[in-house]
Write an enzyme that holds these catalytic residues in place. Structure first.
Site: not given
Length: 189
Positions: A88, A119, A146, A169-170, A187
């Site tokens: 999208n 950085h 989204s 993040t994992k 779930r």
């Protein structure tokens, strides 16, 4: 399509797509996506498109503003997008090592994938330009909602769904729905 519609299409879509093609500087691009939305390809690395990759959605936010941004920054950086992938509007990847998106993936609007810290986290090295980077892998048949951010080192398993607004993040296993900040499995499918 009437004359007025054709003029709108030419001015607000076709010219913008051509402009970003002209501004792109990545020389190692393989494959050609179906463009409904501007695409800017940057960097010294490789960008691979599979068959039937769609960039942009007409009936979706950001259609008349913004662009898709894919950057394979360094010579060894690599972005691989599989077959039958639909992306999208307002999507971006900043890749220092490797980002892989397998076949039949759907990606919602305003999503970001980044395989690095941007950085260095050490204040004395912050402006040196070589942050930590770890590959990102998105399995087959994944649906990403989204406004999702996917960070370095993440693997998302086949058939999984990532809910709107999530920050991944994992690693996410296959066949689950994950959502939140940070994203957690909510779930099984």
């Amino acid at each position: 399509m009437g004359l007025f519609s054709r003029i709108k299409q030419l001015c607000f879509v076709t010219f913008r797509i051509k402009k970003y093609e002209f501004l792109s500087d990545c020389k190692r691009v393989f494959g050609k996506p179906n463009l409904f939305y501007p695409l800017l390809l940057k960097g010294n690395g490789k960008i691979h498109f599979g068959n039937n990759v769609q960039i942009g959605v007409v009936s979706s936010p950001y259609f008349f503003s913004g662009y898709t941004y894919l950057e394979a920054r360094n010579e060894n950086s690599e972005i691989n997008i599989g077959n039958n992938v639909a992306i999208n509007n307002a999507f971006s990847i900043v890749c220092f090592s490797k980002v892989t998106i397998k076949d039949n993936v759907l990606i919602g609007g305003n999503c970001t994938i980044i395989d690095n810290d941007g950085h260095d986290l050490n204040i004395d090295k912050r402006n040196e330009g070589n942050p930590d980077s770890f590959p990102v892998y998105i399995g087959e048949n994944v649906f990403i909602g989204s406004n999702v951010s996917i960070l370095k080192g993440v693997e998302i398993g086949d058939n999984s769904v990532i809910g709107n607004g999530s920050v991944v993040t994992k690693n996410i296993p296959k066949n689950v729905v994950a959502a939140g900040n940070p994203a957690k499995v909510i779930r099984n499918l």
